[in-house]
Design a protein around this motif. Structure first.
Motif, PDB file in Angstrom:
ATOM      1  N   LEU A 213      -5.420  -1.055  -3.636  1.00  0.00           N
ATOM      2  CA  LEU A 213      -5.546  -0.536  -2.279  1.00  0.00           C
ATOM      3  C   LEU A 213      -6.780  -1.100  -1.583  1.00  0.00           C
ATOM      4  CD1 LEU A 213      -4.474   3.185  -2.832  1.00  0.00           C
ATOM      5  CD2 LEU A 213      -3.137   1.330  -1.814  1.00  0.00           C
TER       6      LEU A 213
ATOM      7  N   ALA B 137      -4.974   1.706  -8.719  1.00  0.00           N
ATOM      8  CA  ALA B 137      -4.853   1.979  -7.287  1.00  0.00           C
ATOM      9  C   ALA B 137      -6.121   1.581  -6.548  1.00  0.00           C
ATOM     10  CB  ALA B 137      -4.546   3.457  -7.064  1.00  0.00           C
TER      11      ALA B 137
ATOM     12  N   SER C  23       0.832  -1.213   0.000  1.00  0.00           N
ATOM     13  CA  SER C  23       0.000   0.000   0.000  1.00  0.00           C
ATOM     14  C   SER C  23       0.865   1.260   0.000  1.00  0.00           C
ATOM     15  CB  SER C  23      -0.932   0.010   1.210  1.00  0.00           C
ATOM     16  OG  SER C  23      -1.843  -1.061   1.156  1.00  0.00           O
TER      17      SER C  23
ATOM     18  N   GLY D 265       2.536   1.502  -3.268  1.00  0.00           N
ATOM     19  CA  GLY D 265       1.516   1.789  -4.265  1.00  0.00           C
ATOM     20  C   GLY D 265       1.043   3.225  -4.235  1.00  0.00           C
ATOM     21  N   LEU D 266       0.886   3.787  -3.049  1.00  0.00           N
ATOM     22  CA  LEU D 266       0.497   5.196  -2.957  1.00  0.00           C
ATOM     23  C   LEU D 266       1.512   6.075  -3.686  1.00  0.00           C
ATOM     24  CD1 LEU D 266      -0.692   5.362   0.766  1.00  0.00           C
ATOM     25  CD2 LEU D 266      -2.113   5.729  -1.263  1.00  0.00           C
TER      26      LEU D 266
ATOM     27  N   TRP E 223       1.216   4.798  -7.759  1.00  0.00           N
ATOM     28  CA  TRP E 223      -0.073   4.916  -8.455  1.00  0.00           C
ATOM     29  C   TRP E 223      -0.731   6.276  -8.294  1.00  0.00           C
ATOM     30  CZ3 TRP E 223      -1.286   0.126  -5.163  1.00  0.00           C
ATOM     31  CH2 TRP E 223      -0.633  -0.985  -5.686  1.00  0.00           C
TER      32      TRP E 223
END
Length: 344
Positions: free
Chosen positions: A229, A225, A39, A42-43, A46
């Motif tokens: 997420l 995302a 996460s 990814g934040l 993305w």
């Protein structure tokens, strides 16, 4: 092969190399659940980077996106979400089939689907057979698929030599997930095709041709995302052994290091598509569908080379390394055949 096509292939190679290396920083993360690590990375990849890069590039950030209707943006977003589903399935495929079989099936399917479905949906597929360049390009795609299969075979021999097994080997479940992964991961290729009006608008705004695809990543990766997420946060919320609060309650030095490594992994992950955009910009418009084939096959090539450099094949014997080398050479041949096809 002209200089623009060669540059396109080389930029796709740079992006693939970043993709092959992006997980290395994640391996330095300690005492975090995979969901938290994924996460945070990814934040960065993305959401933060696509928005930040687009804000720097676009003269009028909000004005650029407001010129598109919901009907234009929705397919781009949904194809991004489709690609996000493929990401989730990729991890599960590795879990049930192991790396070699999982990569061979998943990457092989997404290479074919993502490459050939675009001209098929556009009604251009049969036209490729009417020219020597088109036929050679399709031959290159076939050779690339063969190369992926050979490299996957080398991975299987490596796993057998090292006694590595999938965490929870389940052939039936793994094959279903691998097929789904291969199909859904091709969403990125479809999203790039659906985002062409966004690329044209970026060019009209004066953005360098190398960068025109980057603003569309705000929408594409926004879809990815949402899926990734949501998957991570739901697992963190419902699985008793996982705790986001506990992960962020570590000692400050370790917490800071984990955040830094996860963000670095996210940066490297984003860079694969940053350079994908550069490569895509140099591919002739009539052959733009081969960008996905180049990215996926070169990703497998770079993954094999990175494994050799990190001595992951050190104790497996000569045969797996020989098979890997042959597979890498076949993929290099494929890239050259595709390049000659586009030039012709």
């Amino acid at each position: 092969m002209n200089n623009a096509i060669l540059a396109g292939i080389l930029w796709h190679l740079v992006g693939a190399a970043s993709a092959a290396c992006f997980y290395a920083p994640f391996k330095r993360v300690r005492h975090w659940s995979w969901e938290t690590m994924w996460s945070v990375g990814g934040l960065m990849s993305w959401l933060v980077l696509p928005w930040a890069v687009s804000a720097v590039l676009l003269p009028d950030f909000w004005g650029y996106f407001q010129q598109f209707s919901a009907a234009q943006l929705l397919p781009v977003f949904l194809f991004g979400a489709m690609w996000g589903i493929g990401n989730v399935n990729y991890g599960l495929t590795m879990r049930y089939l192991g790396m070699s079989m999982g990569i061979g099936i998943a990457i092989g399917i997404t290479l074919v689907v993502g490459t050939l479905m675009t001209p098929l949906l556009q009604g251009r597929f049969m036209v490729l057979f009417s020219s020597a360049g088109g036929r050679m390009t399709l031959l290159g795609v076939l050779i690339a698929l063969i190369g992926v299969i050979i490299v996957s075979r080398a991975g299987f021999l490596k796993e057998r030599a090292l006694g590595i097994n999938a965490e929870e080997f389940n052939l039936k479940k793994g094959l279903v997930l691998a097929v789904l992964c291969g199909i859904f991961s091709a969403g990125m290729s479809f999203a790039m095709d659906a985002a062409k009006p966004m690329h044209e608008a970026a060019a009209a705004a004066g953005i360098n041709p190398l960068y025109v695809a980057l603003p569309s990543y705000v929408v594409i990766m926004g879809g990815g995302a949402l899926v990734n997420l949501a998957w991570c946060f739901v697992r963190l919320a419902v699985k008793p052994s996982l705790s986001l609060k506990a992960d962020f309650s570590l000692a400050k030095p370790l917490l800071g290091a984990n955040i830094a490594f996860a963000m670095l992994g996210g940066l490297m992950w984003y860079l694969q598509f940053f350079f994908y955009a550069w490569g895509h910009a140099n591919i002739p418009a009539q052959y733009d569908f081969v960008s996905w084939m180049l990215h996926m096959s070169l990703y497998v090539l770079c993954g094999g080379i990175v494994g050799l450099l990190m001595k992951e094949w050190h104790a497996v014997g000569r045969r797996p390394v020989r098979v890997l080398s042959v597979g890498c050479l076949v993929i290099i041949l494929a890239a050259n055949v595709v390049g000659m096809g586009m030039a012709g």
